[in-house]
Write an enzyme that holds these catalytic residues in place. Structure first.
Site, mmCIF file in Angstrom:
data_model
loop_
_atom_site.group_PDB
_atom_site.id
_atom_site.type_symbol
_atom_site.label_atom_id
_atom_site.label_comp_id
_atom_site.label_asym_id
_atom_site.label_seq_id
_atom_site.Cartn_x
_atom_site.Cartn_y
_atom_site.Cartn_z
ATOM 1 N N CYS A 186 48.084 39.831 38.868
ATOM 2 C CA CYS A 186 48.646 41.394 39.007
ATOM 3 C C CYS A 186 48.860 41.646 40.494
ATOM 4 O O CYS A 186 47.994 41.350 41.268
ATOM 5 C CB CYS A 186 47.363 41.979 38.584
ATOM 6 S SG CYS A 186 47.996 43.853 38.633
ATOM 7 N N CYS A 210 43.633 45.763 42.617
ATOM 8 C CA CYS A 210 42.675 46.871 42.588
ATOM 9 C C CYS A 210 41.208 45.925 43.200
ATOM 10 O O CYS A 210 41.050 44.826 42.709
ATOM 11 C CB CYS A 210 42.225 47.473 41.359
ATOM 12 S SG CYS A 210 43.726 48.207 40.771
ATOM 13 N N CYS A 243 38.618 44.484 40.527
ATOM 14 C CA CYS A 243 39.062 43.787 39.350
ATOM 15 C C CYS A 243 39.237 42.196 39.312
ATOM 16 O O CYS A 243 39.546 41.957 40.523
ATOM 17 C CB CYS A 243 40.418 44.140 39.051
ATOM 18 S SG CYS A 243 41.451 43.407 37.656
ATOM 19 N N CYS A 296 43.427 43.445 22.996
ATOM 20 C CA CYS A 296 43.924 43.776 24.359
ATOM 21 C C CYS A 296 44.819 42.537 25.003
ATOM 22 O O CYS A 296 44.124 41.384 25.037
ATOM 23 C CB CYS A 296 42.423 43.817 25.086
ATOM 24 S SG CYS A 296 42.721 44.042 26.918
ATOM 25 N N GLU A 347 44.928 35.399 29.080
ATOM 26 C CA GLU A 347 43.842 35.662 28.010
ATOM 27 C C GLU A 347 44.136 36.979 27.360
ATOM 28 O O GLU A 347 44.871 38.077 27.840
ATOM 29 C CB GLU A 347 42.556 36.067 28.657
ATOM 30 C CG GLU A 347 42.555 36.858 29.749
ATOM 31 C CD GLU A 347 41.112 36.887 30.872
ATOM 32 O OE1 GLU A 347 40.731 35.654 31.073
ATOM 33 O OE2 GLU A 347 40.791 37.827 30.691
ATOM 34 N N CYS A 353 38.941 42.641 32.433
ATOM 35 C CA CYS A 353 39.990 41.723 32.404
ATOM 36 C C CYS A 353 40.236 40.669 33.477
ATOM 37 O O CYS A 353 39.663 40.643 34.527
ATOM 38 C CB CYS A 353 41.320 42.596 32.562
ATOM 39 S SG CYS A 353 41.602 43.278 34.090
HETATM 40 N N1 SAH Z 1 46.804 46.970 34.944
HETATM 41 C C1 SAH Z 1 46.420 48.134 34.051
HETATM 42 C C2 SAH Z 1 46.071 47.562 32.613
HETATM 43 C C3 SAH Z 1 45.001 46.174 32.724
HETATM 44 S S1 SAH Z 1 43.541 46.716 33.577
HETATM 45 C C4 SAH Z 1 45.501 48.966 34.622
HETATM 46 O O1 SAH Z 1 44.919 48.928 35.513
HETATM 47 O O2 SAH Z 1 45.337 50.158 33.908
HETATM 48 C C5 SAH Z 1 42.493 47.451 32.056
HETATM 49 C C6 SAH Z 1 41.202 48.315 32.661
HETATM 50 O O3 SAH Z 1 40.285 47.757 32.965
HETATM 51 C C7 SAH Z 1 41.750 49.330 33.760
HETATM 52 O O4 SAH Z 1 41.419 50.553 33.464
HETATM 53 C C8 SAH Z 1 40.957 48.578 34.882
HETATM 54 O O5 SAH Z 1 40.664 49.460 35.704
HETATM 55 C C9 SAH Z 1 39.641 48.114 34.121
HETATM 56 N N2 SAH Z 1 38.922 47.154 34.839
HETATM 57 C C10 SAH Z 1 39.420 46.403 35.648
HETATM 58 N N3 SAH Z 1 38.300 45.445 35.994
HETATM 59 C C11 SAH Z 1 37.160 46.159 35.641
HETATM 60 C C12 SAH Z 1 35.846 45.948 35.732
HETATM 61 N N4 SAH Z 1 35.344 45.197 36.484
HETATM 62 N N5 SAH Z 1 34.927 46.838 34.909
HETATM 63 C C13 SAH Z 1 35.402 47.420 34.193
HETATM 64 N N6 SAH Z 1 36.804 47.967 33.911
HETATM 65 C C14 SAH Z 1 37.559 47.207 34.752
HETATM 66 FE FE1 SF4 Z 2 45.978 44.950 38.089
HETATM 67 FE FE2 SF4 Z 2 43.388 44.902 37.662
HETATM 68 FE FE3 SF4 Z 2 44.186 46.864 38.857
HETATM 69 FE FE4 SF4 Z 2 44.944 46.756 36.399
HETATM 70 S S1 SF4 Z 2 43.096 47.048 37.202
HETATM 71 S S2 SF4 Z 2 46.241 47.432 38.295
HETATM 72 S S3 SF4 Z 2 45.011 44.329 36.158
HETATM 73 S S4 SF4 Z 2 44.461 44.797 39.588
#
Ligand code: SAH
Ligand code: SF4
Length: 372
Positions: free
Chosen positions: A132, A136, A139, A125, A112, A356
């Site tokens: 991934c 995290c 996420c 974006c 997406e 994301c």
């Molecule tokens: N993997 C990379 C880029 C993709 S995630 C990274 O982690 O930086 C893009 C951003 O979305 C990151 O800052 C991540 O921490 C944030 N993100 C992920 N899940 C989220 C959520 N549920 N609410 C708010 N931000 C979120």
């Molecule tokens: Fe991966 Fe989501 Fe962590 Fe970004 S925030 S590194 S997309 S698991």
């Protein structure tokens, strides 16, 4: 971490079953295309024309390349293929500022891209991986199975599709952020390859200053980036400056802790003089107490930076909660009072699950709603 390094090496090893012999033409820069053309006895200047069709005019059908002879178009079809993204679903938030696009790749996997608009400024974006590996805990992307890295073409096509969509209404993209699904620094070559292609004067001629790569803190990626790039913006998903909290929500912190991350960023700033963006999700009872703000301000003191505070966007099945508006504002104010350059983001497109990975997660549950 071994697993991550192995995955990094396996980048771009995926080959399309239908096109095993053929070359993915969209992934070739102009020089490689020219070399290949000479090798297969096509004229070098035809390579520039083909590059122009693909990357400037955004025309992907060889039959429409009107300045290439029919005979040469047949050679093109025999030697090359054009990667495809099949558009699946489009969702628009109620305020119209956030649009999500779900695409299907040739191996039927889904990715997406999110378009965020502010007045006439459009930011795309893009995703860099399917799923991934970082995992995290907050996420949505992390809840999916990691499949593979995206190729240069698959990243480019997200841009090209949305650019064409905007051009239809007389508008165009202003910024591209690598903040969709995936960790860009675990797909370093394809991510940088896609930026170089978009930056090409004979293609979109899109300034490197308009790109931002966001990383969860892949320190060896930051080091490589420091050595090679000084125009592309860097964003760091920080979310806490305490190792115990970061370890709990971001497993990457166990490989590279806060101290190592900070050292690599100080070196980055020393070399490039670029301002760093820090992303900080506000999660209730986890990282947004007054003491956290004070510690964060202390950490940021060493940098020229901008901090984006992002209220947590709830993900189904996760225990995390978004703090109240008042708590968000207090956190913001504490940083502001310490002269931190900070913004408090509104959660954009929450009605269409804009964090994301959420659209894909929904689609897999078969609940997504098609708008066009
Ligand atoms: N993997 C990379 C880029 C993709 S995630 C990274 O982690 O930086 C893009 C951003 O979305 C990151 O800052 C991540 O921490 C944030 N993100 C992920 N899940 C989220 C959520 N549920 N609410 C708010 N931000 C979120
Ligand atoms: Fe991966 Fe989501 Fe962590 Fe970004 S925030 S590194 S997309 S698991």
């Amino acid at each position: 971490m071994k697993r991550i390094e192995n995955m990094e090496r396996s980048n771009n090893e995926i080959t399309n079953i239908d096109t095993v012999e053929k070359i993915d033409i969209l992934g070739m820069d102009l020089e490689s295309l020219q070399r290949k053309f000479v090798e297969i006895r096509l004229k070098k200047f035809n390579a520039s024309q083909v590059f122009d069709w693909l990357h400037n005019k955004l025309v992907f059908n060889f039959d429409e390349f009107s300045n290439i002879s029919k005979k040469d178009r047949e050679i093109l079809k025999e030697k090359f293929y054009v990667e495809k993204l099949e558009f699946k679903t489009h969702q628009v938030s109620e305020d119209g500022d956030t649009e999500k696009f779900l695409f299907e790749l040739k191996d039927k996997r889904l990715i997406e891209s999110v378009l965020i608009s502010h007045k006439n400024r459009h930011t795309l974006c893009v995703s860099s991986q399917i799923g991934c590996l970082i995992g995290c805990d907050f996420c949505a992307t992390a809840t999916m199975t990691y499949e593979r890295n995206l190729s240069i073409s698959e990243i480019l096509l997200q841009y090209y599709y949305v650019q064409k969509h905007l051009l239809q209404r007389g508008e165009k993209l202003g910024n591209v952020v690598y903040m969709g699904m995936g960790e860009p620094f675990l797909n370093y070559d394809a991510v940088l390859g896609s930026i170089n292609m978009l930056n090409s004067p004979k293609g979109q001629n899109f300034s490197k200053r308009n790109f931002t790569i966001s990383t969860s803190g892949i320190v060896n990626g930051i080091k490589r980036f420091t050595e090679n790039e000084n125009q592309i913006n860097l964003a760091i998903s920080l979310h806490s400056v305490k190792d115990d909290v970061r370890n709990e929500i971001m497993p990457i912190n166990k490989r590279w802790g806060v101290k190592q991350l900070k050292e690599s960023l100080l070196e980055y700033q020393k070399q490039t003089k670029n301002r760093i963006t820090f992303e900080y999700i506000l999660i209730n009872d986890l990282n947004c107490e007054p003491e956290d703000a004070r510690e964060l301000a202390g950490f940021l003191n060493s940098f020229s930076c901008l901090v984006n505070l992002i209220p947590y966007n709830p993900v189904g099945g996760k225990p995390y909660k978004t703090p109240s508006k008042q708590k968000q504002r207090e956190f913001y104010k504490l940083l502001k009072d310490k002269n931190v350059n900070v913004t408090l983001r509104e959660t954009k497109g929450q009605d269409i699950a804009a964090a994301c990975g959420q659209l894909k997660a929904k689609k897999e549950m078969n609940t997504s709603q098609s708008i066009i």
